[in-house]
Design a protein around this motif. Structure first.
Motif, PDB file in Angstrom:
ATOM      1  N   PRO A  88       0.802  -1.238   0.000  1.00 54.23           N
ATOM      2  CA  PRO A  88       0.000   0.000   0.000  1.00 54.23           C
ATOM      3  C   PRO A  88       0.828   1.278   0.000  1.00 54.23           C
ATOM      4  O   PRO A  88       0.428   2.269  -0.617  1.00 54.23           O
TER       5      PRO A  88
ATOM      6  N   TYR B 191       1.506   2.565  -3.570  1.00 56.08           N
ATOM      7  CA  TYR B 191       0.411   2.793  -4.516  1.00 56.08           C
ATOM      8  C   TYR B 191       0.464   4.166  -5.196  1.00 56.08           C
ATOM      9  O   TYR B 191       0.248   4.258  -6.407  1.00 56.08           O
TER      10      TYR B 191
ATOM     11  N   TYR C 249      -5.662   0.355  -2.766  1.00 60.53           N
ATOM     12  CA  TYR C 249      -5.328  -0.930  -2.146  1.00 60.53           C
ATOM     13  C   TYR C 249      -6.528  -1.531  -1.420  1.00 60.53           C
ATOM     14  O   TYR C 249      -6.851  -2.718  -1.613  1.00 60.53           O
TER      15      TYR C 249
END
Length: 297
Positions: A173, A176, A185
């Motif tokens: 995450p 991202y 995510y």
């Protein structure tokens, strides 16, 4: 050998990533078949390093809904922009190609189509139905986008009854915003969770690229998140840069680390873990159906 200048930029290719290209085998006949049926594959559009090996063995991952994606992930070589109209005859041609190739495990993916009301879910369903008709005994796996989190879209796919539903989280995450700026995510986890709620008999699957700057602890945390939504299958592979315009490789992850990830994944309860440098979502995808699902291919 795989061309390291295309995949690594200025970083020298480590010895464990030296991949011998296959003898010609059926590579050209596979390409001709796909061209004759006017079909796209993620193998070609995403410049997959396993393309020659898979084509030589007369297998390919079909990419439906065109070859232009509405998103622009910084790791992906698929073209982005404004897609064309949906080809309503495409499901039939995918099924025909799978029949001619003699596939017993068929993998179908797509570009992301945020321009479509259902994100392309209906086209996935139509392709699954066409494959069932043409190849009644085949194992069908779909690798879908997130459909912007639409439960209605996921319901359409679930009702078509693929054997495996795959949606990749791709990275940890924290990365991202850099790697998948148009994705989320938590939404990707929710997609996997909802598919299991819609039909618990469908195996769920997800995949990660490593070598983008993630830590081992972050990878383990993603594994735990995936198991929390009852994800069954996990793939982990080395990120290889498709071109100098894409994200740089931060690390070449060693085979020992991949083996460690595989062991940790099994400890966390995944039914099947494929974790090696050249693993991709659909690379040797039939291994799961042969080893775990007991399907004779």
């Amino acid at each position: 050998m795989v061309n390291s200048s295309e995949t690594t930029g200025k970083r020298p290719m480590p010895p464990w990533l030296h991949k011998r290209l296959p003898a010609s085998g059926d590579i050209e006949s596979t390409r001709r078949l796909l061209a004759d049926l006017h079909l796209n594959t993620v193998c070609q559009s995403a410049r997959c390093p396993n393309q020659g090996e898979c084509f030589a063995h007369r297998t390919a991952t079909f990419m439906i809904l065109g070859n232009t994606c509405t998103r622009n992930c910084r790791f992906c070589a698929v073209e982005h922009g404004r897609p064309g109209t949906v080809d309503q005859d495409e499901p039939r041609r995918v099924a025909e190609a799978a029949r001619r190739l003699g596939l017993r495990h068929v993998v179908v993916t797509s570009v992301t189509r945020d321009d479509l009301p259902d994100g392309g879910a209906g086209h996935f369903a139509a392709t699954i139905r066409a494959l069932r008709e043409a190849l009644p005994g085949a194992y069908i796996e779909v690798l879908t986008p997130d459909f912007r989190g639409s439960r209605d879209a996921l319901t359409i796919v679930a009702r078509a009854k693929p054997d495996i539903f795959n949606h990749n989280v791709e990275t940890v995450p924290r990365l991202y915003p850099e790697v998948r700026p148009q994705a989320d995510y938590c939404r990707s986890l929710e997609v996997l969770k909802e598919m299991k709620e819609l039909d618990a008999s469908i195996y769920t699957k997800s995949g990660l690229m490593v070598g983008l700057g993630e830590t081992r602890e972050e990878v383990l945390a993603v594994m735990a998140d995936l198991r929390a939504v009852q994800c069954d299958i996990l793939t982990i592979g080395q990120y290889l840069r498709p071109s100098p315009q894409h994200l740089e490789i931060k690390e070449f992850v060693t085979p020992e680390t991949f083996a460690w990830y595989a062991e940790k994944g099994k400890e966390q309860g995944f039914l099947y873990v494929a974790s090696e440098p050249y693993v991709r979502s659909s690379y040797h995808a039939a291994a799961f159906s042969e080893q775990v699902a007991g399907v004779k291919l």
